[in-house]
Design a protein around this motif. Structure first.
Motif, PDB file in Angstrom:
ATOM      1  N   ASP A  22       0.802  -1.222   0.000  1.00 47.84           N
ATOM      2  CA  ASP A  22       0.000   0.000   0.000  1.00 47.84           C
ATOM      3  C   ASP A  22       0.836   1.273   0.000  1.00 47.84           C
ATOM      4  OD1 ASP A  22      -2.284  -1.482  -0.084  1.00 47.84           O
ATOM      5  OD2 ASP A  22      -2.787  -1.250   2.049  1.00 47.84           O
ATOM      6  N   GLY A  23       1.961   1.260   0.687  1.00 42.49           N
ATOM      7  CA  GLY A  23       2.762   2.476   0.792  1.00 42.49           C
ATOM      8  C   GLY A  23       3.915   2.572  -0.187  1.00 42.49           C
ATOM      9  N   THR A  24       4.036   1.611  -1.112  1.00 43.82           N
ATOM     10  CA  THR A  24       5.167   1.604  -2.048  1.00 43.82           C
ATOM     11  C   THR A  24       4.853   2.461  -3.264  1.00 43.82           C
ATOM     12  OG1 THR A  24       5.865  -0.606  -1.349  1.00 43.82           O
ATOM     13  CG2 THR A  24       6.626   0.149  -3.506  1.00 43.82           C
ATOM     14  N   PRO A  25       5.667   3.494  -3.542  1.00 49.10           N
ATOM     15  CA  PRO A  25       5.390   4.353  -4.694  1.00 49.10           C
ATOM     16  C   PRO A  25       5.740   3.669  -6.007  1.00 49.10           C
ATOM     17  CG  PRO A  25       7.426   5.018  -3.638  1.00 49.10           C
ATOM     18  CD  PRO A  25       6.841   3.920  -2.771  1.00 49.10           C
ATOM     19  N   LEU A  26       5.226   4.212  -7.096  1.00 50.29           N
ATOM     20  CA  LEU A  26       5.517   3.641  -8.414  1.00 50.29           C
ATOM     21  C   LEU A  26       7.012   3.671  -8.692  1.00 50.29           C
ATOM     22  CD1 LEU A  26       4.479   2.437 -11.037  1.00 50.29           C
ATOM     23  CD2 LEU A  26       4.132   4.767 -11.893  1.00 50.29           C
ATOM     24  N   HIS A  27       7.652   4.809  -8.424  1.00 52.57           N
ATOM     25  CA  HIS A  27       9.106   4.894  -8.567  1.00 52.57           C
ATOM     26  C   HIS A  27       9.707   4.630  -7.187  1.00 52.57           C
ATOM     27  CE1 HIS A  27       8.315   7.757 -12.173  1.00 52.57           C
ATOM     28  NE2 HIS A  27       8.113   6.490 -12.469  1.00 52.57           N
ATOM     29  N   TRP A  28       9.898   3.356  -6.892  1.00 51.20           N
ATOM     30  CA  TRP A  28      10.291   2.973  -5.539  1.00 51.20           C
ATOM     31  C   TRP A  28      11.772   3.250  -5.261  1.00 51.20           C
ATOM     32  CZ3 TRP A  28      13.942  -0.814  -5.623  1.00 51.20           C
ATOM     33  CH2 TRP A  28      13.981  -1.654  -6.757  1.00 51.20           C
ATOM     34  N   ILE A  29      12.543   3.567  -6.294  1.00 50.82           N
ATOM     35  CA  ILE A  29      13.850   4.198  -6.095  1.00 50.82           C
ATOM     36  C   ILE A  29      13.627   5.676  -6.415  1.00 50.82           C
ATOM     37  CG2 ILE A  29      16.303   4.221  -6.658  1.00 50.82           C
ATOM     38  CD1 ILE A  29      15.993   1.460  -7.875  1.00 50.82           C
ATOM     39  N   PRO A  30      13.629   6.557  -5.430  1.00 52.22           N
ATOM     40  CA  PRO A  30      13.241   7.953  -5.651  1.00 52.22           C
ATOM     41  C   PRO A  30      14.041   8.630  -6.769  1.00 52.22           C
ATOM     42  CG  PRO A  30      13.402   7.505  -3.301  1.00 52.22           C
ATOM     43  CD  PRO A  30      13.947   6.294  -4.005  1.00 52.22           C
ATOM     44  N   ASP A  31      13.310   9.247  -7.694  1.00 55.43           N
ATOM     45  CA  ASP A  31      13.907  10.016  -8.798  1.00 55.43           C
ATOM     46  C   ASP A  31      14.769   9.160  -9.719  1.00 55.43           C
ATOM     47  OD1 ASP A  31      12.802  12.452  -7.765  1.00 55.43           O
ATOM     48  OD2 ASP A  31      14.446  12.503  -6.302  1.00 55.43           O
ATOM     49  N   GLU A  32      14.535   7.853  -9.728  1.00 57.46           N
ATOM     50  CA  GLU A  32      15.307   6.945 -10.582  1.00 57.46           C
ATOM     51  C   GLU A  32      14.360   6.008 -11.334  1.00 57.46           C
ATOM     52  OE1 GLU A  32      18.444   6.999 -11.236  1.00 57.46           O
ATOM     53  OE2 GLU A  32      19.241   8.320  -9.676  1.00 57.46           O
ATOM     54  N   PRO A  33      13.583   6.534 -12.273  1.00 50.19           N
ATOM     55  CA  PRO A  33      12.620   5.679 -12.969  1.00 50.19           C
ATOM     56  C   PRO A  33      13.265   4.589 -13.815  1.00 50.19           C
ATOM     57  CG  PRO A  33      12.706   7.851 -13.986  1.00 50.19           C
ATOM     58  CD  PRO A  33      13.473   7.948 -12.702  1.00 50.19           C
ATOM     59  N   VAL A  34      14.432   4.863 -14.411  1.00 49.73           N
ATOM     60  CA  VAL A  34      15.067   3.845 -15.244  1.00 49.73           C
ATOM     61  C   VAL A  34      15.523   2.663 -14.397  1.00 49.73           C
ATOM     62  CG1 VAL A  34      17.040   3.326 -16.729  1.00 49.73           C
ATOM     63  CG2 VAL A  34      15.714   5.425 -17.090  1.00 49.73           C
ATOM     64  N   ALA A  35      16.257   2.939 -13.331  1.00 47.12           N
ATOM     65  CA  ALA A  35      16.700   1.848 -12.457  1.00 47.12           C
ATOM     66  C   ALA A  35      15.498   1.102 -11.873  1.00 47.12           C
ATOM     67  CB  ALA A  35      17.584   2.402 -11.341  1.00 47.12           C
ATOM     68  N   THR A  36      14.461   1.860 -11.471  1.00 49.68           N
ATOM     69  CA  THR A  36      13.258   1.229 -10.937  1.00 49.68           C
ATOM     70  C   THR A  36      12.680   0.236 -11.930  1.00 49.68           C
ATOM     71  OG1 THR A  36      12.648   3.094  -9.509  1.00 49.68           O
ATOM     72  CG2 THR A  36      10.866   1.665 -10.241  1.00 49.68           C
ATOM     73  N   HIS A  37      12.554   0.633 -13.181  1.00 47.97           N
ATOM     74  CA  HIS A  37      11.882  -0.224 -14.151  1.00 47.97           C
ATOM     75  C   HIS A  37      12.783  -1.324 -14.697  1.00 47.97           C
ATOM     76  CE1 HIS A  37       8.147   1.755 -13.828  1.00 47.97           C
ATOM     77  NE2 HIS A  37       8.510   2.883 -14.415  1.00 47.97           N
ATOM     78  N   VAL A  38      14.098  -1.104 -14.725  1.00 46.41           N
ATOM     79  CA  VAL A  38      14.991  -2.215 -15.077  1.00 46.41           C
ATOM     80  C   VAL A  38      14.781  -3.360 -14.082  1.00 46.41           C
ATOM     81  CG1 VAL A  38      17.392  -2.978 -15.190  1.00 46.41           C
ATOM     82  CG2 VAL A  38      16.723  -0.824 -16.270  1.00 46.41           C
ATOM     83  N   ILE A  39      14.714  -3.034 -12.809  1.00 52.54           N
ATOM     84  CA  ILE A  39      14.510  -4.071 -11.800  1.00 52.54           C
ATOM     85  C   ILE A  39      13.075  -4.585 -11.842  1.00 52.54           C
ATOM     86  CG2 ILE A  39      14.570  -4.577  -9.334  1.00 52.54           C
ATOM     87  CD1 ILE A  39      16.830  -2.541  -9.060  1.00 52.54           C
ATOM     88  N   ASN A  40      12.113  -3.720 -12.173  1.00 55.44           N
ATOM     89  CA  ASN A  40      10.716  -4.145 -12.240  1.00 55.44           C
ATOM     90  C   ASN A  40      10.461  -5.200 -13.308  1.00 55.44           C
ATOM     91  OD1 ASN A  40       9.698  -2.638 -10.135  1.00 55.44           O
ATOM     92  ND2 ASN A  40       8.922  -0.978 -11.428  1.00 55.44           N
TER      93      ASN A  40
END
Length: 305
Positions: A22-40
């Motif tokens: 519930d509390g996890t943001p979409l970009h769970w690495i703050p201000d790092e959408p690329v790293a977030t989605h590579v891991i996603n």
């Protein structure tokens, strides 16, 4: 790594964990959408992939004559089934944040259910036993990479420095620790069921040669898909090698060298996955993981009730 880690037998035990997203943001690495989605991309591939691992191993169970290996394989299957379920929950969380993934995951489902299903695709004239051994070699090759990634995420201090979401980090590190725990099981299963020496080795190499480019392609495609459909980015960003390498330099992703070096190691005739990572590091994390500790507590309470 200690001699005990290389030679001692370690029991593989599934942990029935759960996570609150519930509390996890979409970009769970703050201000790092690329790293977030590579891991996603893990969440895109693993639900179907790990279900497939379990199905293939179920097919191969009658071939296992070693009782110790049989116990390890059943523990591996239990862990992989749990991994599949937990990563599926993350997909539900992404959908709740307006990032739907079905247009991508249906291709992943097709890969594992049809192209790598119980019978060869396109009525290819491959004997059933040979087809099963080939799929076992694919699993062993994939598990080489998951062991490397599992050990990396346990050491990835860059994710902590970046303020990554604690729940997602626990999922990744719990999963990574279990990948290190069972890093040798798929390899041992293949070696046990894979036939005689030279053909068995040749098929092991074939499994890695097939797996590496397919994984690389799926990962690049999956990352591009997630970034393109990310509602918070609204098309302002595209996946690129430069952005990826910037995240690597920050310690948010494993280096290409770390991933690439896993391949020639695997090609050695004398290779065994017990040489990968640190079992001690994995066990230490599982002793402190909030999700793993909660799962152990639930088991203990059930035993007392």
């Amino acid at each position: 790594m200690s001699t005990e880690e290389q030679t001692g037998h370690y029991s593989i035990t599934p942990r029935r964990v759960s996570f609150d997203w519930d509390g996890t943001p979409l970009h769970w690495i703050p201000d790092e959408p690329v790293a977030t989605h590579v891991i996603n991309v893990l969440h895109l591939l693993l639900p179907a992939g790990e279900r497939w691992f379990v199905k293939v191993f179920k097919e191969a169970l009658p071939m296992v004559s070693d009782p110790v290996l049989l116990k390890d394989v059943k523990g591996f299957m239990g862990q992989e089934a749990t991994h599949s379920v937990q990563h599926s929950h993350v997909l539900d969380h992404l959908a709740a944040q307006r990032l739907a993934t079905e247009d991508f995951t249906r291709h992943v489902d097709f890969l594992f259910e049809k192209l790598l299903g119980e019978t060869p695709p396109f009525n290819a004239p491959v004997p059933p036993g040979e087809w099963l051994r080939f799929r076992l070699s694919i699993i062993a090759a994939i598990e080489q990479f998951t062991a490397v990634l599992g050990d990396w995420v346990l050491r990835a201090e860059g994710l902590d420095r970046a303020g990554a979401d604690e729940i997602m980090l626990d999922l990744l590190r719990w999963h990574g620790a279990e990948e290190v725990e069972h890093r040798a099981v798929a390899f041992d299963m293949y070696q046990h069921c894979g036939g005689s020496r030279l053909p068995r080795y040749a098929r092991r190499i074939e499994g890695m040669v097939v797996t590496t480019p397919v994984l690389l392609w799926l990962w690049a495609w999956g990352t591009a898909y997630l970034i393109r459909h990310d509602p918070e980015l609204a098309g302002r960003l595209r996946y690129s090698l430069g952005e990826h390498n910037r995240a690597v330099a920050k310690g948010l992703l494993p280096t290409w060298r770390e991933l690439g070096a896993a391949i020639p190691r695997y090609f050695r005739r004398s290779y065994h996955p017990s040489q990968e990572g640190s079992l001690r590091r994995a066990v230490d994390y599982l002793a402190t993981s909030p999700a793993a500790r909660a799962a152990a507590g639930a088991v203990g309470r059930a035993a007392l009730s």
